[in-house]
Design a protein around this motif. Structure first.
Motif, PDB file in Angstrom:
ATOM      1  N   ARG A 188       0.834  -1.197   0.000  1.00  0.00           N
ATOM      2  CA  ARG A 188       0.000   0.000   0.000  1.00  0.00           C
ATOM      3  C   ARG A 188       0.871   1.251   0.000  1.00  0.00           C
ATOM      4  O   ARG A 188       2.018   1.230   0.430  1.00  0.00           O
ATOM      5  N   ARG A 189       0.295   2.340  -0.448  1.00  0.00           N
ATOM      6  CA  ARG A 189       0.993   3.619  -0.445  1.00  0.00           C
ATOM      7  C   ARG A 189       0.504   4.480   0.708  1.00  0.00           C
ATOM      8  O   ARG A 189      -0.657   4.388   1.129  1.00  0.00           O
ATOM      9  N   THR A 214      -1.326  10.715   0.381  1.00  0.00           N
ATOM     10  CA  THR A 214      -0.628  11.873  -0.169  1.00  0.00           C
ATOM     11  C   THR A 214      -0.629  13.027   0.825  1.00  0.00           C
ATOM     12  O   THR A 214      -1.670  13.389   1.371  1.00  0.00           O
ATOM     13  N   ARG A 274       7.403   6.842   6.808  1.00  0.00           N
ATOM     14  CA  ARG A 274       7.987   5.801   5.973  1.00  0.00           C
ATOM     15  C   ARG A 274       7.407   4.466   6.406  1.00  0.00           C
ATOM     16  O   ARG A 274       6.687   4.390   7.410  1.00  0.00           O
TER      17      ARG A 274
END
Length: 249
Positions: A16-17, A20, A33
């Motif tokens: 997963r990211r 934003t 991170r």
């Protein structure tokens, strides 16, 4: 890495990211991170020095968890969880990978809603009409007013209000349990007759709240319900291992 350690926000599925523009605790806000091990990842940042439960940091922690949960299942950490270093985090991910993956699967598409029930505060009229003992003590206090009579009456009213609220709390618990995937009882709260969290399907959270609010309206002379949510699923995640400590908050 500094001696302040690694601040751990949550565990998610690997791949997963991060949301934003998201940032972490501290001032200036710490950069985020991920520490990964095969199928799972921990969302971390550098732990700020002298971490305390300041409003800004509490909100940053909560906002990140909510943004992560909007994207998929999350195992949230309580505010202030700090590991000595990334290797410690990675070791724990490896040791409990299967457990974490199972928990993430269990929490998929779920949110937490907390419900607290308190005795109704504006219910004296209905209480006197219903409770013979309260009526008797009220009449005695009127015939022979005095400190002891008032104390006995006050204690009887408080006890009766709590008893009625507790009975209504058991009823709302049964009703809301039917709307939930899981239930977790919270710690005792002063003045509170019920403190329960429910694991609810995200798409059903509005309907869940409607059921609770309708019950509260119907039983307003017995209890007051306070709902919080949707929340990250704190109450449905096991406690972290002891090598991850809670900072002095």
């Amino acid at each position: 890495m500094t001696t302040d350690g690694v601040y751990v926000y949550a565990i998610i599925r690997a791949g997963r990211r991060l949301p934003t523009g998201a940032s972490g605790v501290g001032s200036p806000a710490a950069g985020l991170r991920m520490v990964c091990h095969r199928g799972v990842a921990a969302v971390v940042s550098q732990a700020p020095p002298n971490l305390r439960a300041r409003r800004r940091d509490l909100l940053a922690h909560q906002d990140l968890l909510m943004r992560l949960s909007d994207q998929g299942p999350v195992l949230p950490m309580r505010f202030g969880m700090v590991a000595p270093d990334e290797e410690t985090v990675r070791t724990q991910l490896a040791a409990r990978e299967n457990d974490h993956l199972a928990a993430l699967e269990h929490l998929a598409d779920g949110v937490e809603v907390n419900v607290k029930a308190f005795p109704a505060q504006n219910a004296l009229g209905s209480l006197v009409a219903e409770d013979k003992n309260v009526r008797r003590l009220r009449d005695e206090a009127r015939r022979r007013p005095g400190y002891e009579a008032n104390v006995r009456l006050g204690e009887a009213i408080a006890s009766a209000l709590e008893s009625r609220a507790a009975e209504a709390g058991r009823r709302v618990l049964r009703e809301l349990t039917l709307q939930a995937r899981a239930v977790a009882f919270g710690p005792e709260v002063q003045g509170c007759v019920l403190n329960v969290s429910f694991l609810v399907n995200r798409d059903d959270s509005d309907d869940f709240r409607s059921v609770a609010e309708k019950f509260a309206e119907t039983h307003h002379d017995r209890l007051e319900l306070r709902l919080a949510g949707p929340l990250p699923c704190y109450s449905f995640v096991s406690a972290p291992e002891t090598s991850v400590r809670t900072a002095g908050v």
